[in-house]
Design a protein around this motif. Sequence first.
Motif: not given
Length: 305
Positions: A230-235
Motif C-alpha cells: 500500500r505504501l507503494g501507492d501512497f501518492l
Amino acid sequence: MENKRNRMLRKVLKDRWLYILLLPGLLYFVVFKYFPMWGIVIAFQDYNPFLGFVDSPWVGWTHFERLFRDPDFFMLLRNTALIGLYKLVFFFPAPIIIALMLNEIRKQVFKRFVQTMVYIPHFMSWVVVVAITYVLFTTEGGVINEWIKAIGGEKINFLISSEWFRTMFIGQIIWKETGWGTILFLAALAGVDTEQYEAATIDGANRWQQTWHITFPAIRSTIIILLILRLGDFLDTGFEHVFLLLNPMNREVGEVFDTYVYAVGLAQGQYSYSTAVGLFKSVIGLALVLLANHAAKRAGQESLY
C-alpha cells in the motif's frame, strides 16, 4: 556446471505445463508493465511525437526543476500526502475489522449475505458512487441536508466545502472498497485451525481473547505485506475519483498530482512534464516500499524479500 544445467532442464521439462500456464501472466507484465517503462526517457527530453524518442532533444532535469519551482508544488504534495495518510489511517484498517467481524458470524447463510452486500459497491464505477453522493448531500432536496434541516440545523453545502472534501473522499473509498478488501484476510482466516479455538475455550478464553491471541496473529503477516504494498501507492490517489469531486471551491485541498498531470501535462500536450511528475511519484513510492520492507525485516516480521 553441466550437470547443474541438465538437472535444471529436467525439472523444467517435468513441470513444463506449469511453466506454460505461467506464460500468459508473464507476457502480460512484460508487455503492459515493463516494456512501457522505456517511456520514462521522455521525462528527460523535450518530447515531440513527430520526432519520437530518438530525435527529441534532451533537456536533462529541466522538467523536474520546473515541478519543484512551481508555486503549487507544496500544495499538491500536501494534499496528496494527506489523502494518502488518511487512506492508511482510516481505510486500510477497515477491511481487517470487517474480516474479523465476519469471521465471528457462525450462521453461514447470514455470513454469505453480508459478504455479498459489502462486495457489491466495489463493482460500481466512481461516476456512480459520486452521483449517489451528489443525490444524498446536495442542498437542493438531498436526504442528508433535509434531515439536518428537520432536526433544526442549517444545511451544509458538502459538495463544494473544502472542510468536507477529504472526509467525503475517504468515506466513499471506505464504502466502495472495504468489502472487496476483506477477501484476502478472510482467505487467511480460513486457514486457522479450529482446534486452537476449542483449546482456548477450554482454557477459559473469551471471544475477544481468542480474536487477539489466535485470529489476529493468523493474519498479521498478510497485514504487513499489504501495508508495504500500500505504501507503494501512497501518492497515487486515483485521478477519476478526485477529478469527479473537484471544483473551484475545494481545489485548495483537493488538487493532487494526478489531476495536476491531467490539467497541466496531458490537456496541454506537455507529455514530458507530465511524465516527470509521474516519475517523481513512482520514485517516492519505491522509496517508501523499500524503507517499509527493511523496517519489517529488522523487526523480524514478514517482508516482500
